[in-house]
Design an enzyme around this catalytic site. Structure first.
Site, short mmCIF file in Angstrom:
data_model
loop_
_atom_site.label_atom_id
_atom_site.label_comp_id
_atom_site.label_asym_id
_atom_site.label_seq_id
_atom_site.Cartn_x
_atom_site.Cartn_y
_atom_site.Cartn_z
N TYR A 96 19.51 -28.95 -1.72
CA TYR A 96 19.99 -29.96 -2.68
C TYR A 96 20.15 -31.34 -2.02
O TYR A 96 20.31 -32.34 -2.72
CB TYR A 96 21.33 -29.57 -3.32
N LYS B 115 27.75 -27.06 -13.38
CA LYS B 115 27.55 -28.37 -12.74
C LYS B 115 27.86 -29.48 -13.73
O LYS B 115 27.45 -29.46 -14.88
CB LYS B 115 26.08 -28.50 -12.30
N SER B 116 28.57 -30.49 -13.27
CA SER B 116 28.65 -31.76 -14.00
C SER B 116 28.97 -32.85 -13.00
O SER B 116 29.59 -32.60 -11.97
CB SER B 116 29.71 -31.72 -15.10
N LYS C 85 23.41 -22.46 0.70
CA LYS C 85 22.25 -21.56 0.68
C LYS C 85 21.22 -21.99 1.72
O LYS C 85 20.95 -23.19 1.86
CB LYS C 85 21.58 -21.58 -0.70
N ILE D 218 29.54 -21.20 -11.97
CA ILE D 218 29.55 -22.43 -11.17
C ILE D 218 28.90 -23.58 -11.95
O ILE D 218 27.87 -24.13 -11.55
CB ILE D 218 28.82 -22.20 -9.82
N HIS E 143 18.56 -18.37 -0.51
CA HIS E 143 18.33 -19.03 -1.80
C HIS E 143 17.39 -18.25 -2.71
O HIS E 143 17.51 -18.29 -3.93
CB HIS E 143 17.78 -20.44 -1.55
N ASN F 143 35.23 -27.86 -18.48
CA ASN F 143 34.64 -26.61 -17.97
C ASN F 143 35.65 -25.73 -17.22
O ASN F 143 35.46 -24.51 -17.16
CB ASN F 143 33.44 -26.93 -17.06
N ASP G 193 29.62 -25.04 -4.94
CA ASP G 193 28.34 -24.38 -4.64
C ASP G 193 27.27 -25.43 -4.40
O ASP G 193 26.86 -26.13 -5.33
CB ASP G 193 27.90 -23.47 -5.79
P1 NDP Z 1 24.64 -25.63 -15.84
O1 NDP Z 1 24.58 -24.51 -16.81
O2 NDP Z 1 25.82 -25.75 -14.98
O3 NDP Z 1 24.44 -26.95 -16.68
C1 NDP Z 1 24.46 -28.22 -16.09
C2 NDP Z 1 24.04 -29.23 -17.14
O4 NDP Z 1 24.99 -29.25 -18.21
C3 NDP Z 1 23.98 -30.63 -16.62
O5 NDP Z 1 22.91 -31.28 -17.27
C4 NDP Z 1 25.33 -31.24 -17.05
O6 NDP Z 1 25.18 -32.61 -17.21
C5 NDP Z 1 25.56 -30.53 -18.38
N1 NDP Z 1 26.98 -30.26 -18.69
C6 NDP Z 1 27.96 -29.90 -17.83
N2 NDP Z 1 29.10 -29.63 -18.50
C7 NDP Z 1 28.84 -29.82 -19.81
C8 NDP Z 1 29.62 -29.66 -20.98
N3 NDP Z 1 30.89 -29.29 -20.91
N4 NDP Z 1 29.01 -29.91 -22.18
C9 NDP Z 1 27.71 -30.28 -22.23
N5 NDP Z 1 26.91 -30.41 -21.15
C10 NDP Z 1 27.48 -30.20 -19.95
O7 NDP Z 1 23.29 -25.59 -15.01
P2 NDP Z 1 22.86 -25.63 -13.47
O8 NDP Z 1 21.45 -25.19 -13.46
O9 NDP Z 1 23.21 -26.91 -12.85
O10 NDP Z 1 23.69 -24.44 -12.79
C11 NDP Z 1 24.96 -24.62 -12.19
C12 NDP Z 1 24.87 -24.52 -10.69
O11 NDP Z 1 24.23 -23.30 -10.30
C13 NDP Z 1 24.01 -25.59 -10.02
O12 NDP Z 1 24.61 -26.86 -9.98
C14 NDP Z 1 23.78 -24.96 -8.67
O13 NDP Z 1 24.94 -25.09 -7.87
C15 NDP Z 1 23.53 -23.51 -9.07
N6 NDP Z 1 22.08 -23.23 -9.27
C16 NDP Z 1 21.50 -22.33 -8.43
C17 NDP Z 1 20.18 -21.99 -8.56
C18 NDP Z 1 19.59 -20.97 -7.64
O14 NDP Z 1 18.37 -20.82 -7.63
N7 NDP Z 1 20.39 -20.28 -6.87
C19 NDP Z 1 19.32 -22.61 -9.59
C20 NDP Z 1 20.02 -23.53 -10.45
C21 NDP Z 1 21.36 -23.81 -10.30
P3 NDP Z 1 26.19 -33.70 -16.55
O15 NDP Z 1 26.17 -33.54 -15.08
O16 NDP Z 1 25.60 -34.99 -17.01
O17 NDP Z 1 27.54 -33.42 -17.16
#
Ligand code: NDP
Length: 293
Positions: A48, A238-239, A73, A236, A106, A248, A43
């Site tokens: 982005y 993110k990491s 998006k 979805i 979006h 995950n 995604d």
């Molecule tokens: P997430 O809930 O996916 O959390 C991501 C955060 O968690 C990052 O800081 C990541 O850090 C950390 N992380 C990942 N895995 C772990 C784990 N197993 N344990 C602890 N911490 C972890 O948040 P997002 O807001 O990124 O949402 C996911 C996706 O949704 C986005 O990437 C995007 O594609 C989408 N999105 C869409 C939006 C919209 O308006 N449509 C708005 C926001 C997001 P690290 O990378 O350092 O592991």
């Protein structure tokens, strides 16, 4: 990998990799690592700034194109019929694909809804022309969806929303369920509760979540993803870190019981982490322009 059948018959993996805030110069490696770990859904979004690197990784993985579900998006500065048609050209060229699996708007522009409708009609055109396999929306509330359904003919396949135990948007989820729109959770492990720098409790550290994780020998992130998938949502997370991506995606070998689901449901705080939909206007966010490919 479990998958969902969208309302037009297209299959989408239940879990994908999000790349919001993944810097472009780290995106190729992150997506390659995810594909290597078994992820088959990415995604991204025009805004982005990393579609090009997502596309590079998919090509370099050597996987057949049809095995990877690509979602992106259209940003609000590209709303309008012709502008949104062109947003497809920009995204597809950056991704290096002929067809996008799922293209979504979006945000709704509640104060400029005619423009939102024109953008959605362009998505309908792209769908009819076979340039996208499914279309949808993101951050649409029930009133936006009602207005959209009244004025257009294709029911969105997906509504991507902020969904984690602290903010569940049950009214929208119910609306989507009633209309055959799949709920897709952004911040499914509650990223928005800890990465903004605001002083808030992270849902990953919530004692109720950590207790359930302990009982299953799983991590808090795995419990939150399982909670979403068991309730029929696409997730979805993110990491950029391969060990977390592996964690995950490892959520298909345990089941939360009804009491555990209820405990997680009860964590609703009413606090939205993302922007209030009514505050999303061209004046506030429309200055971000999406470059040509
Ligand atoms: P997430 O809930 O996916 O959390 C991501 C955060 O968690 C990052 O800081 C990541 O850090 C950390 N992380 C990942 N895995 C772990 C784990 N197993 N344990 C602890 N911490 C972890 O948040 P997002 O807001 O990124 O949402 C996911 C996706 O949704 C986005 O990437 C995007 O594609 C989408 N999105 C869409 C939006 C919209 O308006 N449509 C708005 C926001 C997001 P690290 O990378 O350092 O592991």
């Amino acid at each position: 990998m479990q998958s969902y059948t969208l309302n037009n018959g297209v299959q989408m993996p239940a879990l994908g990799l999000g790349v919001f805030q993944t810097p472009p110069d780290e995106t190729r490696a992150a997506v390659m690592a995810a594909l290597d770990l078994g992820y088959r859904h990415i995604d991204t979004a025009a805004v982005y700034g990393n579609e090009r690197e997502v596309g590079q990784a998919i090509r370099e993985s050597g996987l057949p194109r049809e095995e990877v579900f690509v979602e992106t998006k259209t940003w609000i500065s590209d709303y309008g019929y012709d502008e949104t048609l062109h947003s497809f050209d920009k995204s597809a060229a950056k991704l290096g694909v002929d067809r996008i699996d799922l293209l979504i708007l979006h945000q709704a522009l509640p104060s400029d809804f005619d423009k939102t409708l024109a953008a959605y009609r362009a998505l309908e055109r792209l769908l009819a022309d076979g340039k996208v396999r499914a279309i949808g929306v993101s951050n649409f509330m029930a009133d936006h969806l009602t207005a959209l359904l009244d004025a257009t003919s294709v029911v969105p396949a997906v509504n991507q929303l902020e969904i984690h135990p602290y903010f569940q948007q049950r009214a929208v989820l119910d609306f989507d369920d009633r209309h055959g729109i799949l709920n897709q959770a952004w911040s499914p492990i509650g990223g928005i509760t800890f990465y903004t720098g605001e002083e808030r409790q992270s849902v990953l550290a919530d004692p109720a979540v950590t207790a359930i994780a302990g009982a299953h020998g799983k991590s808090p992130a795995q419990v939150l993803l399982r909670w979403g998938i068991q309730q029929g949502r696409s997730v979805i997370p993110k990491s950029t870190k391969p060990h977390r991506m592996a964690e995950n995606i490892d959520v298909f070998d345990f089941t939360l019981d009804a009491d555990e689901l209820k405990t997680l449901d009860a964590l609703e705080s009413g606090h939205r982490g993302g922007p209030e939909p009514a505050d999303v206007t061209l004046a506030a966010y429309g200055h971000i322009l999406i470059p040509e490919a």
